[in-house]
Design a protein around this motif. Structure first.
Motif, PDB file in Angstrom:
ATOM      1  N   VAL A  28       0.834  -1.206   0.000  1.00 47.59           N
ATOM      2  CA  VAL A  28       0.000   0.000   0.000  1.00 47.59           C
ATOM      3  C   VAL A  28       0.866   1.251   0.000  1.00 47.59           C
ATOM      4  N   GLU A  29       1.905   1.240   0.830  1.00 44.42           N
ATOM      5  CA  GLU A  29       2.792   2.399   0.927  1.00 44.42           C
ATOM      6  C   GLU A  29       3.423   2.737  -0.418  1.00 44.42           C
ATOM      7  N   TYR A  30       3.701   1.718  -1.221  1.00 39.88           N
ATOM      8  CA  TYR A  30       4.348   1.945  -2.514  1.00 39.88           C
ATOM      9  C   TYR A  30       3.359   1.925  -3.684  1.00 39.88           C
ATOM     10  N   GLY A  31       2.081   2.126  -3.368  1.00 38.07           N
ATOM     11  CA  GLY A  31       1.091   2.284  -4.423  1.00 38.07           C
ATOM     12  C   GLY A  31       0.827   1.040  -5.237  1.00 38.07           C
ATOM     13  N   GLN A  32       0.926  -0.114  -4.596  1.00 42.96           N
ATOM     14  CA  GLN A  32       0.727  -1.381  -5.292  1.00 42.96           C
ATOM     15  C   GLN A  32      -0.578  -2.028  -4.827  1.00 42.96           C
ATOM     16  N   THR A  33      -1.248  -2.684  -5.751  1.00 39.22           N
ATOM     17  CA  THR A  33      -2.484  -3.387  -5.424  1.00 39.22           C
ATOM     18  C   THR A  33      -2.299  -4.883  -5.628  1.00 39.22           C
ATOM     19  N   ILE A  34      -2.754  -5.673  -4.667  1.00 41.38           N
ATOM     20  CA  ILE A  34      -2.588  -7.127  -4.724  1.00 41.38           C
ATOM     21  C   ILE A  34      -3.578  -7.731  -5.708  1.00 41.38           C
ATOM     22  N   GLN A  35      -3.056  -8.511  -6.660  1.00 40.38           N
ATOM     23  CA  GLN A  35      -3.906  -9.188  -7.639  1.00 40.38           C
ATOM     24  C   GLN A  35      -4.139 -10.652  -7.274  1.00 40.38           C
ATOM     25  N   GLU A  36      -3.149 -11.237  -6.614  1.00 43.62           N
ATOM     26  CA  GLU A  36      -3.270 -12.632  -6.184  1.00 43.62           C
ATOM     27  C   GLU A  36      -2.363 -12.824  -4.981  1.00 43.62           C
ATOM     28  N   LEU A  37      -2.858 -13.523  -3.971  1.00 41.11           N
ATOM     29  CA  LEU A  37      -2.039 -13.791  -2.788  1.00 41.11           C
ATOM     30  C   LEU A  37      -2.316 -15.221  -2.328  1.00 41.11           C
ATOM     31  N   THR A  38      -1.251 -15.990  -2.195  1.00 40.58           N
ATOM     32  CA  THR A  38      -1.345 -17.360  -1.695  1.00 40.58           C
ATOM     33  C   THR A  38      -0.388 -17.501  -0.534  1.00 40.58           C
ATOM     34  N   GLN A  39      -0.842 -18.115   0.553  1.00 42.25           N
ATOM     35  CA  GLN A  39       0.012 -18.271   1.725  1.00 42.25           C
ATOM     36  C   GLN A  39      -0.206 -19.635   2.360  1.00 42.25           C
ATOM     37  N   PHE A  40       0.791 -20.065   3.103  1.00 39.48           N
ATOM     38  CA  PHE A  40       0.689 -21.318   3.839  1.00 39.48           C
ATOM     39  C   PHE A  40       1.433 -21.154   5.153  1.00 39.48           C
ATOM     40  N   ASP A  41       0.713 -21.384   6.234  1.00 45.10           N
ATOM     41  CA  ASP A  41       1.292 -21.301   7.572  1.00 45.10           C
ATOM     42  C   ASP A  41       1.478 -22.728   8.073  1.00 45.10           C
ATOM     43  N   ASP A  42       2.720 -23.206   8.067  1.00 40.39           N
ATOM     44  CA  ASP A  42       3.014 -24.584   8.462  1.00 40.39           C
ATOM     45  C   ASP A  42       3.169 -24.643   9.975  1.00 40.39           C
ATOM     46  N   ARG A  43       2.111 -25.012  10.650  1.00 39.85           N
ATOM     47  CA  ARG A  43       2.129 -25.037  12.115  1.00 39.85           C
ATOM     48  C   ARG A  43       3.080 -26.102  12.653  1.00 39.85           C
ATOM     49  N   ARG A  44       3.317 -27.156  11.881  1.00 43.31           N
ATOM     50  CA  ARG A  44       4.209 -28.221  12.352  1.00 43.31           C
ATOM     51  C   ARG A  44       5.649 -27.732  12.483  1.00 43.31           C
ATOM     52  N   SER A  45       6.071 -26.932  11.512  1.00 40.90           N
ATOM     53  CA  SER A  45       7.459 -26.464  11.524  1.00 40.90           C
ATOM     54  C   SER A  45       7.588 -25.030  12.011  1.00 40.90           C
ATOM     55  N   GLY A  46       6.445 -24.346  12.223  1.00 42.92           N
ATOM     56  CA  GLY A  46       6.500 -22.953  12.644  1.00 42.92           C
ATOM     57  C   GLY A  46       7.053 -22.042  11.570  1.00 42.92           C
ATOM     58  N   HIS A  47       6.721 -22.360  10.305  1.00 42.96           N
ATOM     59  CA  HIS A  47       7.270 -21.596   9.189  1.00 42.96           C
ATOM     60  C   HIS A  47       6.135 -21.076   8.315  1.00 42.96           C
ATOM     61  N   PHE A  48       6.374 -19.904   7.732  1.00 36.79           N
ATOM     62  CA  PHE A  48       5.369 -19.211   6.939  1.00 36.79           C
ATOM     63  C   PHE A  48       5.852 -19.049   5.501  1.00 36.79           C
ATOM     64  N   PHE A  49       4.942 -19.236   4.538  1.00 34.96           N
ATOM     65  CA  PHE A  49       5.265 -19.147   3.116  1.00 34.96           C
ATOM     66  C   PHE A  49       4.233 -18.251   2.440  1.00 34.96           C
ATOM     67  N   MET A  50       4.701 -17.441   1.486  1.00 32.76           N
ATOM     68  CA  MET A  50       3.780 -16.508   0.839  1.00 32.76           C
ATOM     69  C   MET A  50       4.248 -16.167  -0.568  1.00 32.76           C
ATOM     70  N   ARG A  51       3.270 -16.033  -1.466  1.00 34.39           N
ATOM     71  CA  ARG A  51       3.523 -15.523  -2.821  1.00 34.39           C
ATOM     72  C   ARG A  51       2.437 -14.528  -3.158  1.00 34.39           C
ATOM     73  N   THR A  52       2.836 -13.346  -3.624  1.00 37.94           N
ATOM     74  CA  THR A  52       1.851 -12.345  -4.005  1.00 37.94           C
ATOM     75  C   THR A  52       2.188 -11.745  -5.362  1.00 37.94           C
ATOM     76  N   ASP A  53       1.164 -11.609  -6.163  1.00 39.30           N
ATOM     77  CA  ASP A  53       1.235 -10.977  -7.479  1.00 39.30           C
ATOM     78  C   ASP A  53       0.617  -9.597  -7.313  1.00 39.30           C
ATOM     79  N   PHE A  54       1.390  -8.542  -7.579  1.00 41.69           N
ATOM     80  CA  PHE A  54       0.869  -7.197  -7.365  1.00 41.69           C
ATOM     81  C   PHE A  54       1.212  -6.279  -8.530  1.00 41.69           C
TER      82      PHE A  54
END
Length: 287
Positions: A28-54
């Protein structure tokens, strides 16, 4: 400066409260709009993954370098491994092949038709069978024979070609030579192999013949990253086809060809679109 309207950001980091908010706030600060966002929160490993198309708001364009420089402090704050690329950027790919040409032909065709975000900059083979096909596509063909005695020299030549062509991804499209541990380590995370079996079953040579001996009712193919363990690398994509007791070994080979092409194509496409994140000996594919 590379000015682009659309970008892809892929990241992973330890799980922490406020990650999505931090990334979306940055956009938002850099004037970008999200077109697609996919995320996965792996509770087993305590790790977070994300991909966003903006994209820039109202079609505005921003330099890739400016966005990377601005995002770097935020990435450091959250301990992120990340990459930010212009959407649709073609990755420079080197394909390796032996005598079976179906996967090579599929990659060449899809690349030519614009179905894959790749530029195939060279093909390397230990045989001359596909020289005419590759050169018809106006792609350099490098014949690098391999014997037990010449393997170190052949692998050294391959590394020279990778550097000379500024290769980002190596694709083993039914290349029937086992890479040395040294070469596998050199190419970690940027080499994809297609194995003509639904791994972890039937590793090594002639997996379809092994499948026939077991009387399987499904055969398939597995595209995976290469590591030092034969056919043990992190799996990216798999495809299967149903068979039955009437299929002999040759029938299984024929049935499996389409699964090999499809699994390899998917793996290359997802890798080059920034959808695959390596995490230990596993992958997270954000689709």
């Amino acid at each position: 400066m590379s000015i682009h309207n659309e970008h892809i950001l892929t990241l992973d980091c330890p799980e922490r409260l406020g990650l999505v908010h931090a990334v979306s706030g940055f956009l938002v600060e850099y004037g970008q709009t999200i077109q697609e966002l996919t995320q996965f929160d792996d509770r087993r490993s305590g790790h977070f993954f994300m991909r966003t198309d903006f994209a820039g708001q109202n079609g505005g364009a921003t330099s890739t370098e400016e966005l990377r420089a601005a995002f770097a402090p935020l990435a450091e704050q959250y301990g992120m491994a990340w990459q930010l690329e212009p959407k649709g950027r073609k990755r420079r790919v080197l394909v390796m092949v032996s005598k079976f040409g179906h996967c090579l032909n599929d990659l060449l065709f899809r690349s030519r038709m614009g179905e894959l975000p790749v530029e195939i900059v060279a093909v390397v083979s230990n045989h001359l069978d596909h020289k005419g096909l590759v050169e018809w596509h106006n792609i350099p063909y490098h014949h690098v024979p391999v014997t037990p005695d010449t393997k170190p020299a052949a692998e050294a030549e391959l590394l020279e070609l990778i550097d000379a062509h500024d290769v980002e991804l190596v694709v083993l499209a039914r290349y029937m030579q086992v890479l040395s541990d040294h070469l596998s380590r050199e190419l970690t995370g940027r080499t994809i192999n297609i194995h003509h079996s639904f791994l972890p079953s039937f590793k090594g040579a002639k997996p379809y013949h092994q499948a026939y001996e077991k009387g399987v009712k499904t055969v398939g193919a597995t595209a995976h990253y290469v590591n030092a363990e034969l056919d043990e690398g992190p799996i990216i994509a798999q495809q299967t086809v149903e068979v039955d007791h009437t299929f002999g070994p040759e029938d299984l080979v024929a049935a499996g060809r389409d699964t090999e092409c499809k699994a390899l194509t998917n793996a290359v496409k997802w890798h080059c679109e920034g959808r695959v994140i390596l995490h230990g000996n596993r992958t997270v594919v954000l689709r």
